[in-house]
Motif scaffolding. Structure first.
Motif, PDB file in Angstrom:
ATOM      1  N   LEU A 168      99.148-131.831 -11.649  1.00 41.21           N
ATOM      2  CA  LEU A 168      97.886-132.571 -11.632  1.00 41.21           C
ATOM      3  C   LEU A 168      96.796-131.761 -12.321  1.00 41.21           C
ATOM      4  CD1 LEU A 168      98.123-133.692  -7.907  1.00 41.21           C
ATOM      5  CD2 LEU A 168      98.119-135.275  -9.846  1.00 41.21           C
ATOM      6  N   LEU A 169      95.967-132.451 -13.079  1.00 33.97           N
ATOM      7  CA  LEU A 169      94.805-131.829 -13.714  1.00 33.97           C
ATOM      8  C   LEU A 169      93.574-132.620 -13.305  1.00 33.97           C
ATOM      9  CD1 LEU A 169      93.509-129.811 -15.716  1.00 33.97           C
ATOM     10  CD2 LEU A 169      93.940-131.504 -17.525  1.00 33.97           C
ATOM     11  N   PHE A 170      92.706-131.987 -12.524  1.00 29.47           N
ATOM     12  CA  PHE A 170      91.489-132.637 -12.043  1.00 29.47           C
ATOM     13  C   PHE A 170      90.288-132.198 -12.872  1.00 29.47           C
ATOM     14  CE2 PHE A 170      94.258-132.462  -8.329  1.00 29.47           C
ATOM     15  CZ  PHE A 170      94.157-133.752  -7.826  1.00 29.47           C
ATOM     16  N   THR A 171      89.448-133.156 -13.223  1.00 31.91           N
ATOM     17  CA  THR A 171      88.149-132.852 -13.810  1.00 31.91           C
ATOM     18  C   THR A 171      87.097-133.225 -12.776  1.00 31.91           C
ATOM     19  OG1 THR A 171      88.935-133.338 -16.050  1.00 31.91           O
ATOM     20  CG2 THR A 171      86.550-133.288 -15.704  1.00 31.91           C
ATOM     21  N   LEU A 172      86.316-132.253 -12.348  1.00 34.37           N
ATOM     22  CA  LEU A 172      85.305-132.506 -11.329  1.00 34.37           C
ATOM     23  C   LEU A 172      84.045-133.092 -11.958  1.00 34.37           C
ATOM     24  CD1 LEU A 172      85.669-129.304  -9.117  1.00 34.37           C
ATOM     25  CD2 LEU A 172      87.016-131.419  -9.110  1.00 34.37           C
ATOM     26  N   ILE A 173      83.161-133.576 -11.119  1.00 30.95           N
ATOM     27  CA  ILE A 173      81.933-134.206 -11.599  1.00 30.95           C
ATOM     28  C   ILE A 173      81.102-133.242 -12.433  1.00 30.95           C
ATOM     29  CG2 ILE A 173      79.734-135.198 -10.828  1.00 30.95           C
ATOM     30  CD1 ILE A 173      81.253-136.436  -8.480  1.00 30.95           C
ATOM     31  N   ASP A 174      81.170-131.943 -12.118  1.00 27.05           N
ATOM     32  CA  ASP A 174      80.393-130.963 -12.882  1.00 27.05           C
ATOM     33  C   ASP A 174      81.099-130.509 -14.153  1.00 27.05           C
ATOM     34  OD1 ASP A 174      82.405-129.311 -12.001  1.00 27.05           O
ATOM     35  OD2 ASP A 174      81.117-127.990 -10.814  1.00 27.05           O
ATOM     36  N   GLY A 175      82.264-131.114 -14.451  1.00 26.12           N
ATOM     37  CA  GLY A 175      82.990-130.793 -15.675  1.00 26.12           C
ATOM     38  C   GLY A 175      84.076-129.754 -15.517  1.00 26.12           C
ATOM     39  N   THR A 176      84.142-129.089 -14.376  1.00 28.17           N
ATOM     40  CA  THR A 176      85.172-128.078 -14.140  1.00 28.17           C
ATOM     41  C   THR A 176      86.556-128.717 -14.134  1.00 28.17           C
ATOM     42  OG1 THR A 176      83.652-126.768 -12.789  1.00 28.17           O
ATOM     43  CG2 THR A 176      86.003-126.310 -12.548  1.00 28.17           C
ATOM     44  N   LYS A 177      87.499-128.097 -14.846  1.00 26.04           N
ATOM     45  CA  LYS A 177      88.873-128.597 -14.884  1.00 26.04           C
ATOM     46  C   LYS A 177      89.776-127.670 -14.073  1.00 26.04           C
ATOM     47  CE  LYS A 177      88.716-131.118 -19.253  1.00 26.04           C
ATOM     48  NZ  LYS A 177      89.365-131.343 -20.561  1.00 26.04           N
ATOM     49  N   ILE A 178      90.480-128.262 -13.099  1.00 28.31           N
ATOM     50  CA  ILE A 178      91.361-127.493 -12.225  1.00 28.31           C
ATOM     51  C   ILE A 178      92.786-128.023 -12.365  1.00 28.31           C
ATOM     52  CG2 ILE A 178      91.856-126.796  -9.862  1.00 28.31           C
ATOM     53  CD1 ILE A 178      88.929-127.215  -9.203  1.00 28.31           C
ATOM     54  N   ALA A 179      93.687-127.165 -12.826  1.00 30.61           N
ATOM     55  CA  ALA A 179      95.097-127.532 -12.962  1.00 30.61           C
ATOM     56  C   ALA A 179      95.840-127.079 -11.712  1.00 30.61           C
ATOM     57  CB  ALA A 179      95.697-126.883 -14.201  1.00 30.61           C
ATOM     58  N   LYS A 180      96.607-127.996 -11.105  1.00 31.73           N
ATOM     59  CA  LYS A 180      97.309-127.663  -9.870  1.00 31.73           C
ATOM     60  C   LYS A 180      98.820-127.768 -10.053  1.00 31.73           C
ATOM     61  CE  LYS A 180      93.566-128.694  -6.669  1.00 31.73           C
ATOM     62  NZ  LYS A 180      93.212-129.166  -5.311  1.00 31.73           N
ATOM     63  N   ALA A 181      99.495-126.723  -9.595  1.00 32.05           N
ATOM     64  CA  ALA A 181     100.954-126.702  -9.559  1.00 32.05           C
ATOM     65  C   ALA A 181     101.366-126.916  -8.112  1.00 32.05           C
ATOM     66  CB  ALA A 181     101.479-125.369 -10.077  1.00 32.05           C
ATOM     67  N   VAL A 182     102.147-127.949  -7.857  1.00 34.23           N
ATOM     68  CA  VAL A 182     102.530-128.313  -6.494  1.00 34.23           C
ATOM     69  C   VAL A 182     103.991-127.944  -6.266  1.00 34.23           C
ATOM     70  CG1 VAL A 182     102.686-130.184  -4.817  1.00 34.23           C
ATOM     71  CG2 VAL A 182     100.879-130.212  -6.560  1.00 34.23           C
ATOM     72  N   LYS A 183     104.225-127.083  -5.278  1.00 29.95           N
ATOM     73  CA  LYS A 183     105.588-126.637  -4.988  1.00 29.95           C
ATOM     74  C   LYS A 183     105.750-126.412  -3.484  1.00 29.95           C
ATOM     75  CE  LYS A 183     107.407-125.915  -9.190  1.00 29.95           C
ATOM     76  NZ  LYS A 183     106.433-126.757  -9.905  1.00 29.95           N
ATOM     77  N   PRO A 184     106.940-126.667  -2.929  1.00 32.37           N
ATOM     78  CA  PRO A 184     107.203-126.286  -1.537  1.00 32.37           C
ATOM     79  C   PRO A 184     107.091-124.768  -1.402  1.00 32.37           C
ATOM     80  CG  PRO A 184     108.871-127.815  -2.340  1.00 32.37           C
ATOM     81  CD  PRO A 184     108.084-127.375  -3.533  1.00 32.37           C
ATOM     82  N   PHE A 185     106.537-124.308  -0.295  1.00 31.72           N
ATOM     83  CA  PHE A 185     106.309-122.878  -0.108  1.00 31.72           C
ATOM     84  C   PHE A 185     107.611-122.078  -0.201  1.00 31.72           C
ATOM     85  CE2 PHE A 185     105.928-119.112   2.615  1.00 31.72           C
ATOM     86  CZ  PHE A 185     104.822-118.499   2.042  1.00 31.72           C
ATOM     87  N   GLU A 186     108.676-122.592   0.408  1.00 39.79           N
ATOM     88  CA  GLU A 186     109.947-121.869   0.389  1.00 39.79           C
ATOM     89  C   GLU A 186     110.475-121.711  -1.033  1.00 39.79           C
ATOM     90  OE1 GLU A 186     112.734-123.662   3.012  1.00 39.79           O
ATOM     91  OE2 GLU A 186     111.632-123.100   4.838  1.00 39.79           O
ATOM     92  N   ARG A 187     110.252-122.720  -1.866  1.00 37.80           N
ATOM     93  CA  ARG A 187     110.709-122.630  -3.253  1.00 37.80           C
ATOM     94  C   ARG A 187     109.884-121.605  -4.026  1.00 37.80           C
ATOM     95  NH1 ARG A 187     110.952-127.646  -7.599  1.00 37.80           N
ATOM     96  NH2 ARG A 187     111.720-126.416  -9.367  1.00 37.80           N
ATOM     97  N   VAL A 188     108.592-121.534  -3.726  1.00 36.46           N
ATOM     98  CA  VAL A 188     107.733-120.547  -4.377  1.00 36.46           C
ATOM     99  C   VAL A 188     108.245-119.142  -4.090  1.00 36.46           C
ATOM    100  CG1 VAL A 188     105.433-119.508  -4.373  1.00 36.46           C
ATOM    101  CG2 VAL A 188     105.677-121.995  -4.395  1.00 36.46           C
ATOM    102  N   ILE A 189     108.581-118.881  -2.827  1.00 36.70           N
ATOM    103  CA  ILE A 189     109.062-117.557  -2.434  1.00 36.70           C
ATOM    104  C   ILE A 189     110.427-117.270  -3.049  1.00 36.70           C
ATOM    105  CG2 ILE A 189     109.746-116.114  -0.491  1.00 36.70           C
ATOM    106  CD1 ILE A 189     106.721-116.636  -0.776  1.00 36.70           C
ATOM    107  N   ALA A 190     111.320-118.259  -3.005  1.00 34.90           N
ATOM    108  CA  ALA A 190     112.687-118.054  -3.490  1.00 34.90           C
ATOM    109  C   ALA A 190     112.743-117.789  -4.987  1.00 34.90           C
ATOM    110  CB  ALA A 190     113.549-119.265  -3.137  1.00 34.90           C
TER     111      ALA A 190
END
Length: 231
Positions: A94-116
């Protein structure tokens, strides 16, 4: 400008803006195909395609902040150099653009997969390549970052905010004029028999807009307590 919901006219949703088509079937995750409305689309609904329940939860928790101007799913790709020196590409969930113009890219992963897989280390390299040309900030979002009840409420709050019911909103505003401390939602509803169950939607909209605060633990329900936000 009056949007399609307010005009009570059906307008087909805009197509998804995803840059990568996702598989419609999966044995390990839940696909979500839904519609949202963001200011960038001028009141039009848009179809979004998500690869997991975690992505849907992330979407609605962020939308419920009220600060989102635009959102793109499966955004990218971003080319980066990994630890082994090889070049790879990464598509953000997901890539969010906030009202103030800030762009935030989000990587979504299960916590266990992140650790593994040590994905957090890999994401640090991806962020180095993504900021600032692709986005202003990179965020890792896992199932450890929120409570399921909060995600369910975020979805309800967001969709309630898209509905227009001036009569129920006015009744709620009148009931809260002299509200001090906290009150149970069902007690408010008992004083608004003329609008019936529509008052609950008005309460959700008031929480979403910040006029009321949800003061109970768990999901918003008739048994929950609410109070006026500090001014």
């Amino acid at each position: 400008m009056q949007n399609a919901l307010e005009a009570n006219v059906f307008v087909p949703p805009l197509n998804t803006t995803t840059t990568r088509r996702i598989s419609k079937r999966s044995r390990t995750s839940v696909r979500s195909f839904l519609t949202i409305q963001v200011p960038a689309d001028g009141g039009r609904a848009r179809r979004v395609e998500l690869e997991s329940k975690g992505e849907a939860d992330c979407l609605f928790l962020t939308l419920a902040s009220g600060n989102v101007f635009d959102v793109r799913e499966q955004a990218g790709p971003v080319t980066y150099q990994s630890w082994d020196g090889a070049w790879h590409s990464h598509t953000f969930d997901l890539l969010f653009t906030l009202i103030d113009g800030t762009k935030i890219a989000k990587a979504v992963k299960p916590f266990e997969r992140v650790i593994a897989t040590s994905f957090d280390r890999e994401l640090a390299l991806i962020a180095r390549a993504a900021v600032p040309s692709f986005c202003d900030k990179v965020v890792l979002f896992t199932d450890r970052d929120y409570a399921p009840a909060a995600a369910k409420d975020a979805r309800r709050l967001y969709y309630a905010s898209l509905q227009s019911d001036p009569e129920a909103d006015a009744v709620l505003a009148h009931l809260c004029t002299n509200l001090y401390g906290r009150v149970q939602i069902r007690a408010l509803a008992a004083q608004a028999a003329d609008v019936g169950g529509r008052l609950f939607g008005a309460i959700l909209r008031a929480i979403y807009s910040g006029q009321l605060r949800h003061l109970s633990i768990g999901q918003v329900s008739p048994l929950s307590f609410v109070g006026r936000s500090a001014t």
